[in-house]
Write a protein that holds these residues in place. Sequence first.
Motif, PDB file in Angstrom:
ATOM      1  N   MET A 186       0.848  -1.115  -0.063  1.00  0.00           N
ATOM      2  CA  MET A 186      -0.173  -0.218   0.125  1.00  0.00           C
ATOM      3  C   MET A 186       1.031   1.261  -0.134  1.00  0.00           C
ATOM      4  O   MET A 186       1.752   1.449   0.795  1.00  0.00           O
ATOM      5  N   ILE A 187       0.609   2.229  -0.849  1.00  0.00           N
ATOM      6  CA  ILE A 187       1.409   3.451  -1.038  1.00  0.00           C
ATOM      7  C   ILE A 187       0.929   4.383   0.168  1.00  0.00           C
ATOM      8  O   ILE A 187      -0.253   4.680   0.222  1.00  0.00           O
ATOM      9  N   ASN A 188       1.882   4.914   0.872  1.00  0.00           N
ATOM     10  CA  ASN A 188       1.506   5.855   2.138  1.00  0.00           C
ATOM     11  C   ASN A 188       1.571   7.322   1.520  1.00  0.00           C
ATOM     12  O   ASN A 188       1.981   7.514   0.380  1.00  0.00           O
ATOM     13  N   LYS A 189       1.256   8.057   2.313  1.00  0.00           N
ATOM     14  CA  LYS A 189       0.814   9.540   1.957  1.00  0.00           C
ATOM     15  C   LYS A 189       2.391  10.134   1.521  1.00  0.00           C
ATOM     16  O   LYS A 189       2.098  10.913   0.500  1.00  0.00           O
ATOM     17  N   ALA A 190       3.547   9.900   2.214  1.00  0.00           N
ATOM     18  CA  ALA A 190       4.629  10.377   1.850  1.00  0.00           C
ATOM     19  C   ALA A 190       5.009  10.184   0.476  1.00  0.00           C
ATOM     20  O   ALA A 190       5.571  10.920  -0.285  1.00  0.00           O
ATOM     21  N   GLU A 191       4.948   8.954   0.028  1.00  0.00           N
ATOM     22  CA  GLU A 191       5.114   8.422  -1.292  1.00  0.00           C
ATOM     23  C   GLU A 191       4.405   9.094  -2.575  1.00  0.00           C
ATOM     24  O   GLU A 191       4.706   9.374  -3.274  1.00  0.00           O
ATOM     25  N   GLU A 192       2.947   9.272  -1.930  1.00  0.00           N
ATOM     26  CA  GLU A 192       2.084   9.980  -2.749  1.00  0.00           C
ATOM     27  C   GLU A 192       2.615  11.366  -3.166  1.00  0.00           C
ATOM     28  O   GLU A 192       2.421  11.791  -4.392  1.00  0.00           O
ATOM     29  N   LEU A 193       2.805  12.127  -2.190  1.00  0.00           N
ATOM     30  CA  LEU A 193       3.201  13.400  -2.282  1.00  0.00           C
ATOM     31  C   LEU A 193       4.443  13.309  -3.069  1.00  0.00           C
ATOM     32  O   LEU A 193       4.750  14.358  -3.787  1.00  0.00           O
ATOM     33  N   MET A 206       8.484  29.073  -6.830  1.00  0.00           N
ATOM     34  CA  MET A 206       7.992  29.253  -5.688  1.00  0.00           C
ATOM     35  C   MET A 206       6.505  28.799  -5.468  1.00  0.00           C
ATOM     36  O   MET A 206       6.026  28.416  -4.438  1.00  0.00           O
ATOM     37  N   VAL A 207       5.717  29.045  -6.759  1.00  0.00           N
ATOM     38  CA  VAL A 207       4.240  28.550  -6.469  1.00  0.00           C
ATOM     39  C   VAL A 207       4.287  27.051  -6.097  1.00  0.00           C
ATOM     40  O   VAL A 207       3.484  26.687  -5.380  1.00  0.00           O
ATOM     41  N   ARG A 208       5.133  26.361  -6.854  1.00  0.00           N
ATOM     42  CA  ARG A 208       5.150  24.898  -6.629  1.00  0.00           C
ATOM     43  C   ARG A 208       5.609  24.725  -5.280  1.00  0.00           C
ATOM     44  O   ARG A 208       4.861  23.887  -4.547  1.00  0.00           O
ATOM     45  N   ALA A 209       6.661  25.333  -4.731  1.00  0.00           N
ATOM     46  CA  ALA A 209       6.934  25.052  -3.332  1.00  0.00           C
ATOM     47  C   ALA A 209       5.864  25.336  -2.318  1.00  0.00           C
ATOM     48  O   ALA A 209       5.585  24.576  -1.309  1.00  0.00           O
ATOM     49  N   ALA A 210       5.036  26.549  -2.600  1.00  0.00           N
ATOM     50  CA  ALA A 210       4.010  26.787  -1.564  1.00  0.00           C
ATOM     51  C   ALA A 210       2.967  25.703  -1.830  1.00  0.00           C
ATOM     52  O   ALA A 210       2.447  25.400  -0.955  1.00  0.00           O
ATOM     53  N   CYS A 211       2.630  25.249  -2.906  1.00  0.00           N
ATOM     54  CA  CYS A 211       1.722  24.256  -3.089  1.00  0.00           C
ATOM     55  C   CYS A 211       2.104  22.813  -2.262  1.00  0.00           C
ATOM     56  O   CYS A 211       1.254  22.248  -1.743  1.00  0.00           O
ATOM     57  N   TYR A 212       3.388  22.445  -2.576  1.00  0.00           N
ATOM     58  CA  TYR A 212       3.908  21.740  -1.547  1.00  0.00           C
ATOM     59  C   TYR A 212       3.696  21.734  -0.264  1.00  0.00           C
ATOM     60  O   TYR A 212       3.386  20.436   0.555  1.00  0.00           O
ATOM     61  N   LYS A 213       3.659  22.800   0.211  1.00  0.00           N
ATOM     62  CA  LYS A 213       3.844  23.103   1.807  1.00  0.00           C
ATOM     63  C   LYS A 213       2.532  22.894   2.009  1.00  0.00           C
ATOM     64  O   LYS A 213       1.863  22.356   2.947  1.00  0.00           O
ATOM     65  N   ALA A 214       1.378  23.247   1.330  1.00  0.00           N
ATOM     66  CA  ALA A 214       0.030  23.184   1.423  1.00  0.00           C
ATOM     67  C   ALA A 214      -0.267  21.647   1.683  1.00  0.00           C
ATOM     68  O   ALA A 214      -1.303  21.211   2.364  1.00  0.00           O
ATOM     69  N   LEU A 215      -0.087  20.870   0.502  1.00  0.00           N
ATOM     70  CA  LEU A 215      -0.106  19.558   0.688  1.00  0.00           C
ATOM     71  C   LEU A 215       0.170  18.994   1.906  1.00  0.00           C
ATOM     72  O   LEU A 215      -0.413  17.808   2.134  1.00  0.00           O
ATOM     73  N   ALA A 216       1.561  19.106   2.173  1.00  0.00           N
ATOM     74  CA  ALA A 216       2.193  18.363   3.286  1.00  0.00           C
ATOM     75  C   ALA A 216       1.260  18.775   4.615  1.00  0.00           C
ATOM     76  O   ALA A 216       1.246  17.985   5.391  1.00  0.00           O
ATOM     77  N   LYS A 217       0.457  19.865   4.868  1.00  0.00           N
ATOM     78  CA  LYS A 217      -0.335  20.206   5.834  1.00  0.00           C
ATOM     79  C   LYS A 217      -1.552  19.575   5.597  1.00  0.00           C
ATOM     80  O   LYS A 217      -2.618  19.974   6.529  1.00  0.00           O
ATOM     81  N   GLU A 218      -1.853  18.949   4.572  1.00  0.00           N
ATOM     82  CA  GLU A 218      -3.339  18.225   4.132  1.00  0.00           C
ATOM     83  C   GLU A 218      -4.376  19.511   4.055  1.00  0.00           C
ATOM     84  O   GLU A 218      -5.515  19.174   4.399  1.00  0.00           O
ATOM     85  N   HIS A 219      -4.146  20.671   3.517  1.00  0.00           N
ATOM     86  CA  HIS A 219      -4.773  21.814   3.112  1.00  0.00           C
ATOM     87  C   HIS A 219      -5.501  21.373   1.739  1.00  0.00           C
ATOM     88  O   HIS A 219      -5.027  20.710   0.959  1.00  0.00           O
TER      89      HIS A 219
END
Length: 331
Positions: A1-8, A260-273
Amino acid sequence: MINKAEELRALRVRENCRIVSTPLTKHLRIRIEEFWEHAQDCLAGGGSRRRTLAIIGESGTGKSTAITHVLNSFDEFKPYKNEHNEKIIPMLSIEVEYSFTPKDFAIHVLRKLGADGSYSSNETVLYDELKNQLRASGTILLHIDEAQHLKKSGSSKAVMGLKDRFKSLLVIENWPLHLILSGVDDLSELFTGDQQMPNRSSVMRFDTLSSPADNKRVEEILADIAANCGLKVDKALTTPDFLGRLVKATGGGIGTLIEMVRAACYKALAKEHLAVKAKDFEFVYGRTSGSLPSENIITAKAWVDLDRSNALIDLVPKTVEPKRSRKKASK
């Protein structure tokens, strides 16, 4: 099963490998296509002497990424074997290292073409051999990235010497080589003053974005990346104020903006926003620039007066003038 970290991780890799389409990228493809057609005209006995395409723009404008993407998208540019089982290299792309001299460059290209290049050889001999090998390899397009590094000084002699080297590559007997020179604004020195290079060239600029003139384009890039990351864009990010802050924080460079936009999106995803917000951009700018919280362009009240290139100015050691000794009064 793929975990959340691997999906991100998979999402980040996929997004980082994706080309964000911009008007500049589309226009570049048209220019390269026209340039290739001109090369074919020259091979057929026609064409003009304008066989240099200069692509000029500061670091962060997305120039190198766009060029690499466009050059790799043409099947005609890919190496192949001819009817004699000889390797043909229609297009060769070379990145010039900062330490390269014109002689280093000739040897590097020769070796990329599978030929010998010795440092014991005279520079003129090396360039004569380079011309022979470019013709023998069927190389009709030679892309030189960071071409300004070959200009070892700003003296008129150094500039003229490099112009002469490039011009010599454009007069290979029975072979109409076309040069694509890309680099930062320093490269423009080759196309000012003496008109021999300008008369043989066409130029494309990769300019920076400005606000409010380019706010719509910035908003489109923001929406495109967020959508590909499965995120919504918070309403506050579509205001003229925030878009202006984003342009200021990235120096107007499309490449830096996308990063920068990509990095901000990755930050939001990591926080599950579910949406990317100003807080994510505040975090990214603080991490990448090292600025003081009070001077973070994303949140500072007086952001218009801030300069991202001075984010660490408070850490620069202050110059202390030596104390002058007082002269003793003569008795």
